[in-house]
Design a protein around this motif. Sequence first.
Motif, PDB file in Angstrom:
ATOM      1  N   ASP A  85      25.754 -18.484 -28.308  1.00 46.87           N
ATOM      2  CA  ASP A  85      25.532 -19.497 -29.479  1.00 46.87           C
ATOM      3  C   ASP A  85      24.877 -17.655 -30.401  1.00 46.87           C
ATOM      4  O   ASP A  85      25.291 -16.208 -29.472  1.00 46.87           O
ATOM      5  CB  ASP A  85      24.405 -19.291 -29.756  1.00 46.87           C
ATOM      6  CG  ASP A  85      23.989 -20.948 -28.405  1.00 46.87           C
ATOM      7  OD1 ASP A  85      25.278 -21.428 -28.815  1.00 46.87           O
ATOM      8  OD2 ASP A  85      23.123 -21.354 -28.681  1.00 46.87           O
ATOM      9  N   ASP A  99      22.720 -16.470 -31.701  1.00 48.34           N
ATOM     10  CA  ASP A  99      20.800 -15.482 -30.943  1.00 48.34           C
ATOM     11  C   ASP A  99      20.407 -14.306 -30.121  1.00 48.34           C
ATOM     12  O   ASP A  99      19.337 -14.864 -29.311  1.00 48.34           O
ATOM     13  CB  ASP A  99      19.670 -16.529 -30.885  1.00 48.34           C
ATOM     14  CG  ASP A  99      19.927 -17.929 -30.640  1.00 48.34           C
ATOM     15  OD1 ASP A  99      20.759 -17.893 -29.576  1.00 48.34           O
ATOM     16  OD2 ASP A  99      19.612 -18.782 -30.463  1.00 48.34           O
ATOM     17  N   GLN A 116      20.384 -15.741 -27.372  1.00 48.08           N
ATOM     18  CA  GLN A 116      19.487 -16.377 -25.686  1.00 48.08           C
ATOM     19  C   GLN A 116      20.332 -16.079 -24.515  1.00 48.08           C
ATOM     20  O   GLN A 116      19.550 -16.372 -23.318  1.00 48.08           O
ATOM     21  CB  GLN A 116      19.298 -17.830 -26.459  1.00 48.08           C
ATOM     22  CG  GLN A 116      17.906 -18.091 -27.387  1.00 48.08           C
ATOM     23  CD  GLN A 116      17.819 -18.968 -27.494  1.00 48.08           C
ATOM     24  OE1 GLN A 116      18.091 -19.996 -27.602  1.00 48.08           O
ATOM     25  NE2 GLN A 116      16.488 -19.514 -26.639  1.00 48.08           N
ATOM     26  N   ARG A 170      17.368 -17.684 -19.026  1.00 50.20           N
ATOM     27  CA  ARG A 170      18.159 -17.528 -20.785  1.00 50.20           C
ATOM     28  C   ARG A 170      16.801 -16.694 -21.490  1.00 50.20           C
ATOM     29  O   ARG A 170      15.859 -17.114 -21.143  1.00 50.20           O
ATOM     30  CB  ARG A 170      17.576 -19.273 -20.911  1.00 50.20           C
ATOM     31  CG  ARG A 170      17.924 -19.611 -22.766  1.00 50.20           C
ATOM     32  CD  ARG A 170      18.525 -20.356 -22.707  1.00 50.20           C
ATOM     33  NE  ARG A 170      18.424 -21.188 -24.138  1.00 50.20           N
ATOM     34  CZ  ARG A 170      19.639 -21.803 -24.938  1.00 50.20           C
ATOM     35  NH1 ARG A 170      20.795 -20.415 -24.613  1.00 50.20           N
ATOM     36  NH2 ARG A 170      19.626 -22.251 -25.720  1.00 50.20           N
ATOM     37  N   ARG A 209      14.721 -16.629 -28.223  1.00 52.73           N
ATOM     38  CA  ARG A 209      15.407 -16.078 -29.807  1.00 52.73           C
ATOM     39  C   ARG A 209      15.696 -14.313 -30.394  1.00 52.73           C
ATOM     40  O   ARG A 209      14.368 -14.249 -30.590  1.00 52.73           O
ATOM     41  CB  ARG A 209      15.094 -16.875 -30.471  1.00 52.73           C
ATOM     42  CG  ARG A 209      16.572 -17.624 -32.259  1.00 52.73           C
ATOM     43  CD  ARG A 209      16.188 -18.040 -32.605  1.00 52.73           C
ATOM     44  NE  ARG A 209      17.111 -19.517 -33.097  1.00 52.73           N
ATOM     45  CZ  ARG A 209      18.195 -18.892 -33.816  1.00 52.73           C
ATOM     46  NH1 ARG A 209      18.198 -17.807 -34.430  1.00 52.73           N
ATOM     47  NH2 ARG A 209      19.094 -19.763 -33.616  1.00 52.73           N
TER      48      ARG A 209
HETATM   49 MG    MG Z   1      19.102 -20.539 -29.374  1.00 53.56          MG
END
Ligand code: MG
Length: 321
Positions: A101, A103, A105, A203, A206
């Motif tokens: 992704d 972002d 994360q 994780r 963001r």
């Molecule tokens: Mg995300």
Amino acid sequence: MNKLSIVVPCYNEEQALGYTNAELTQIINKLVESGKIHKASFILYVDDGSKDSTWNMIEGFRKQYPFVFGLKLARNVGHQNALTAGLLAAMEYADMVISIDADLQDDVSVMEEMVDRYREGCEIVYGVRNRRDTDTLFKRSTAIGFYKLMKLMNIDIVYNHADYRLLSKKVLEQFALYPERNLFLRGIIPSIGFRSAIVKYDRKSRVAGKSKYPLGKMFAMAFDGITSFSIQPIRMITVLGLIIVLCSLCAAIYALYSYISGKVVAGWTSTILSIWFIGGVQLLSVGLIGIYIGKIYVEVKGRPRYVVEINDLTEIDHEEQ
Ligand code: MG
Ligand code: UDP
């Protein structure tokens, strides 16, 4: 041999993309320097019809770095479709693809481990979250519910794994044979098979910008996942119909008994009997029709029946025969 492509779907990510590009270029340089990946490895940003300056930023990166490329979709088609567009485009030019992704994360530093696993012979490497501390309690509990539901529906997915994974060209070539339009990658990829491994990471939250997966979209995704993978809900309706028909037999005995013992007003017995019996028969019939529709659905998807890993017959020299 070890040409890597990092595929990043982006939708209105102008706030995050600067950070993301800095990290990804760094990791790709590091991996090239350590000799683990080919120097022609590249990053592919997929702009999923963003309305902000995402595409301009991608073009900017493109000018700055020779190993950055962009793919612009004509409109917003959603994460899974955008990711698929990127995977299939990158497949032609790479031996392995990592999807991540935009972002940050997902921890980019485990990419090295993913590549190591690939070099050891794994065709799929799943990124799995260790902890979910940074997610809200709500997101965490809905996620647990999601995995439980998937299990109930007989769908094989990897626990705590989203769309951060490495796929070899071999797997992507098989994936390309899945002609379906309702995409749920987390279900499709494990169903392909081949040797796989997982790498764990924490994780994070963001890096910038807002989640593009509000609650509504999250439910839509879960519902989509179930209905594009399982005809279990239809089976459940059939079973429910059967249970109600059986209950109607009990109801019939009770109603007849009440009738014989003369405790009821006229008309009650026939009414109650019809309601139960007709209700059960209807549900059962709908379920049965549903099962046929389910079969049509499975046929229409036209997924490959199996995937061959090694076929020794291809070594036979046809000239000699
Ligand atoms: Mg995300
Ligand atoms: N994304 C996309 N198209 C969409 C929605 C999201 O390409 O229609 C991308 C988004 O830019 C991000 C990834 O999909 O790179 C995951 O989205 P997000 O981080 O917002 O989801 P969350 O992590 O909150 O579940």
